[in-house]
Design an enzyme around this catalytic site. Structure first.
Site, PDB file in Angstrom:
ATOM      1  N   GLY A   1       0.806  -1.211   0.000  1.00 33.18           N
ATOM      2  CA  GLY A   1       0.000   0.000   0.000  1.00 33.18           C
ATOM      3  C   GLY A   1       0.837   1.258   0.000  1.00 33.18           C
ATOM      4  O   GLY A   1       2.040   1.236  -0.263  1.00 33.18           O
TER       5      GLY A   1
ATOM      6  N   ASP B   1      19.047  14.972   1.944  1.00 28.21           N
ATOM      7  CA  ASP B   1      19.926  14.003   2.603  1.00 28.21           C
ATOM      8  C   ASP B   1      19.467  13.751   4.037  1.00 28.21           C
ATOM      9  O   ASP B   1      19.531  12.620   4.528  1.00 28.21           O
ATOM     10  CB  ASP B   1      21.364  14.504   2.601  1.00 28.21           C
ATOM     11  CG  ASP B   1      21.917  14.687   1.196  1.00 28.21           C
ATOM     12  OD1 ASP B   1      21.496  13.931   0.298  1.00 28.21           O
ATOM     13  OD2 ASP B   1      22.759  15.589   1.000  1.00 28.21           O
TER      14      ASP B   1
END
Length: 309
Positions: free
Chosen positions: A228, A247
């Site tokens: 899902g 990052d």
């Protein structure tokens, strides 16, 4: 690279004061994970020069294992100059042509460096540095498979490194080899030639991906898996410097994944770590410890008292 960050608010061509720091997609993630309490090793190359010493010293200070790093006596450490603005385009200048990092080769990716690792993270920047660095990236993927580590991949598209065609040719195939993909909506559209929903589902069905995390243009994020999809809205915070958010998000997500958190919990933690980083100058100044992340996340989700009494 060594990062020279101009004083906040000053355009790069007018700045006279710079603050020294360290920047680099994979090293940022390594520092983020280390601060969050994980063992992390950075494999890379710097020059055998003062800048290289500074880079390795800062990584060590955050607890990052740099035993896989090499210092090159012939090539210099890469340099990054940039300014810092909250509300306008940031000027980034890279000086890394011929740098030690660009000379990364498959010979440096030794199997023993990856033994014990649960996840190996790499960005699209590395294979775009040079042909030998691209070969090293593929060697890294192969070695990760050999030790049973999951491969995490963030395209991290930087237009200054190459044309769209070069990015598609060099980085596109790596997306299909990753177990965990963390990518911007625009990056998936560029590299795979379709909408983010379509390409994410294709990676799940035709590639190796277990999970595809999509960072959307409105700063929300979605995690798509074979079971899902879930979505996380961004946390509203004052932005000092947006560079490094991607990052930081990756470090937050990987930390949650390593700890077995559910996708919705991982997205919330990733969004929290990114929200903390954009409030501080530089790529890594705002990276939190696990305790700081948990306190901040509780404040974001429960509107609790954030004062440390």
């Amino acid at each position: 690279m060594l990062l020279m960050l101009a004083e906040p608010g000053m355009p790069l061509d007018r700045a006279v004061s710079f603050r020294r720091s360290v920047a680099g997609a994979e090293s940022n993630v390594a520092q983020g994970l280390a601060r969050l309490g994980h063992w992390a090793r950075w494999i890379g190359r710097v020059g055998d020069d003062p800048a290289g010493e500074a880079v390795l010293r800062e990584l060590r200070a955050d607890g990052v294992d740099v035993s896989g790093a090499e210092m090159d006596p012939q090539a210099p450490t890469g340099l990054l100059l940039r300014d810092s603005h909250a509300q306008r385009v940031i000027d980034v200048q890279y000086y890394r042509s011929g740098s030690a990092a660009s000379l990364l080769s498959p010979d440096q990716i030794r199997l023993e460096m990856l033994e014990g690792a649960r996840v190996v993270h790499v960005s699209g920047i590395t294979p775009m540095l040079s042909e030998s660095a691209a070969q090293a990236t593929w060697a890294l993927v192969e070695r990760a498979r050999q030790v049973g580590a999951a491969v995490s991949f963030d395209p991290n598209v930087r237009r200054k490194l190459g044309s769209e065609h070069e990015w598609i040719r060099t980085v596109g195939p790596l997306l299909r080899e990753a177990d965990l993909v963390i990518a911007g909506e625009d990056e998936l559209e560029l590299l795979l030639g379709g909408g983010a929903e379509e390409t994410s589902k294709a990676l799940l069905t035709m590639g190796r991906a277990r999970t595809v995390v999509v960072k959307r243009r409105d700063h929300s994020a979605s995690a798509l898996g074979r079971d899902g999809e879930c979505t996380q809205e961004p946390f509203s915070v004052p932005v000092s410097d947006p560079v490094g958010a991607g990052d930081a998000f990756a470090a937050g997500w990987l930390s949650a994944w390593l700890r077995g958190r559910k996708p919705e919990e991982a997205l919330a933690e990733a969004a929290c770590v990114a929200a903390l980083v954009v409030q501080a100058p530089g790529d890594t100044d705002g990276l939190p410890t696990a305790h700081t992340r948990d306190r901040a996340l509780a404040g974001f989700l429960q509107d609790s008292d954030s004062v440390n009494r």
